[in-house]
Design a protein around this motif. Structure first.
Motif, PDB file in Angstrom:
ATOM      1  N   ARG A   1       2.611  -0.564   0.066  1.00 25.51           N
ATOM      2  CA  ARG A   1      -0.118  -0.110   0.121  1.00 25.51           C
ATOM      3  C   ARG A   1       1.967   0.433   0.094  1.00 25.51           C
TER       4      ARG A   1
ATOM      5  N   GLY B   1       2.084  -0.374   0.903  1.00 30.30           N
ATOM      6  CA  GLY B   1       0.908  -0.213   1.484  1.00 30.30           C
ATOM      7  C   GLY B   1       1.668  -0.956   1.917  1.00 30.30           C
TER       8      GLY B   1
ATOM      9  N   ALA C   1       2.314  -1.278  -0.760  1.00 34.05           N
ATOM     10  CA  ALA C   1       1.174  -1.612   0.679  1.00 34.05           C
ATOM     11  C   ALA C   1       1.402  -1.923  -0.193  1.00 34.05           C
TER      12      ALA C   1
ATOM     13  N   PRO D   1      -0.861  -3.950   0.665  1.00 38.91           N
ATOM     14  CA  PRO D   1      -0.586  -3.202   1.531  1.00 38.91           C
ATOM     15  C   PRO D   1       0.568  -2.673   1.336  1.00 38.91           C
TER      16      PRO D   1
ATOM     17  N   ASP E   1      -7.606  -0.361   4.497  1.00 41.52           N
ATOM     18  CA  ASP E   1      -7.273  -1.209   3.578  1.00 41.52           C
ATOM     19  C   ASP E   1      -8.532  -2.332   3.179  1.00 41.52           C
TER      20      ASP E   1
ATOM     21  N   ARG F   1      -1.909  -8.648   7.013  1.00 42.52           N
ATOM     22  CA  ARG F   1      -1.350  -7.125   6.775  1.00 42.52           C
ATOM     23  C   ARG F   1       0.232  -6.748   7.454  1.00 42.52           C
TER      24      ARG F   1
END
Length: 331
Positions: A3, A12, A15, A18, A251, A300
């Protein structure tokens, strides 16, 4: 990216993910005063390599994260942990399934990160010169990171849409090209940018938290700001984890906007396509309550820690290596 890195790159990244892509670090004064840092070309090469590595090394975990963020998953695609998910996907859908969509990510990550780093370094330098006569200005770093994120996400957003659709369980698309053609035909060009504002809303705080944490960690464990791989890895990992956990709700909304999950949308009587960040926020709440905003948080964080650490350390290494090489050539 960061991300990535969801700087995001991670973001992120991607990403920057992510992730946003990570922002380039700020170095000690003597490091900065090497041939005025390094050339934009150096930043672009270092950034592109860091971006591609960041997004590809942990890609299977990113695939798991996309599925865990599904608001109404197929019973066959419900997972308790990242490890269980990877095992189940490999056993039931084939060994290569967690890597579906990696090619479009690599295509997007190279140019996105190259632009991101070049823009970040250039703006940081000119703003720092203006604001603090060449000193380290946190405001300059923040503004430069935000503008670089606009560019990075403009390139990564369409790649992210295609990637997340390829990652979903029972994805109907045979290939990346088939996915691009189908989305373009059935939903129009706008579909590739439906989550752009959400992505930016996520990446700007992500980058801010990520940079502040990285800088704070560097001050603690590498006060002289030397090239020190271990300190870049540790600082990057901590910064990535903190920023990833804090921005998970955005997200989840981004994933919903990108995948337009049919079962979830029809269960709350949304016909057509969901667009807009506020609508996504409301829909996530309707379907999953407050805990819905933290779906996939474990995946994540697990994805972002190594990604951000890789991006920072590869970036710092290249910057150090290319700058040293130049100095040696001069002498």
């Amino acid at each position: 990216a960061p991300r990535g890195m969801e700087l995001s790159c991670g973001v992120g990244g991607g990403a920057a993910g992510p992730g946003p892509p990570p922002a380039p670090p700020r170095e000690s004064e003597d490091y900065e005063s090497l041939p005025s840092g390094a050339s934009p070309c150096t930043h672009m090469v270092a950034g592109a390599v860091a971006g591609v590595m960041e997004h590809t090394v942990m890609y299977p975990v990113d695939s798991v994260k996309t599925r865990m963020q599904s608001l109404q998953p197929d019973p066959k695609a419900q997972y308790r942990s990242v490890y269980e998910a990877l095992k189940k996907i490999v056993l039931t859908e084939g060994f290569w399934r967690p890597l579906r969509g990696i090619n479009v990510t690599m295509l997007g990550a190279g140019p996105a990160h190259a632009m991101y780093f070049a823009c970040y370094e250039k703006m940081k330098k000119s703003l720092s010169d203006t604001l603090q006569h060449g000193g380290n200005s946190h405001l300059a770093n923040g503004v430069a990171g935000s503008v670089a994120t606009l560019l990075h996400d403009a390139v990564m957003n369409p790649a992210e849409v295609v990637k997340q659709r390829m990652q979903m369980f029972n994805s109907p698309y045979k290939s990346v090209l088939a996915c691009i053609r189908t989305v373009q035909k059935t939903e129009g060009f706008g579909a590739f940018y439906r989550s752009y504002t959400t992505q930016l809303t996520m990446n700007v705080p992500f980058q801010a938290i990520h940079f502040i944490t990285y800088e704070f960690m560097q001050e603690q464990i590498n006060p002289h700001r030397d090239y020190n791989p271990r300190s870049h890895i540790v600082s990057g990992a901590v910064a990535g984890a903190v920023a990833a956990a804090a921005t998970t709700p955005l997200d989840v909304c981004k994933t919903l906007l990108n995948t337009q999950e049919n079962m979830a949308l029809s269960s709350v009587n949304i016909s057509g396509h969901l667009s807009g960040m506020m609508n996504a926020f409301k829909t996530v709440y309707q379907l999953g309550g407050v805990s819905g905003y933290f779906r996939g948080v474990q995946a994540r964080v697990i994805y972002q820690m190594p990604s951000t650490a890789i991006a920072w350390s590869v970036y710092e290494f290249f910057k150090y290596f290319l700058t040293q090489h130049k100095l040696e050539r001069r002498t």
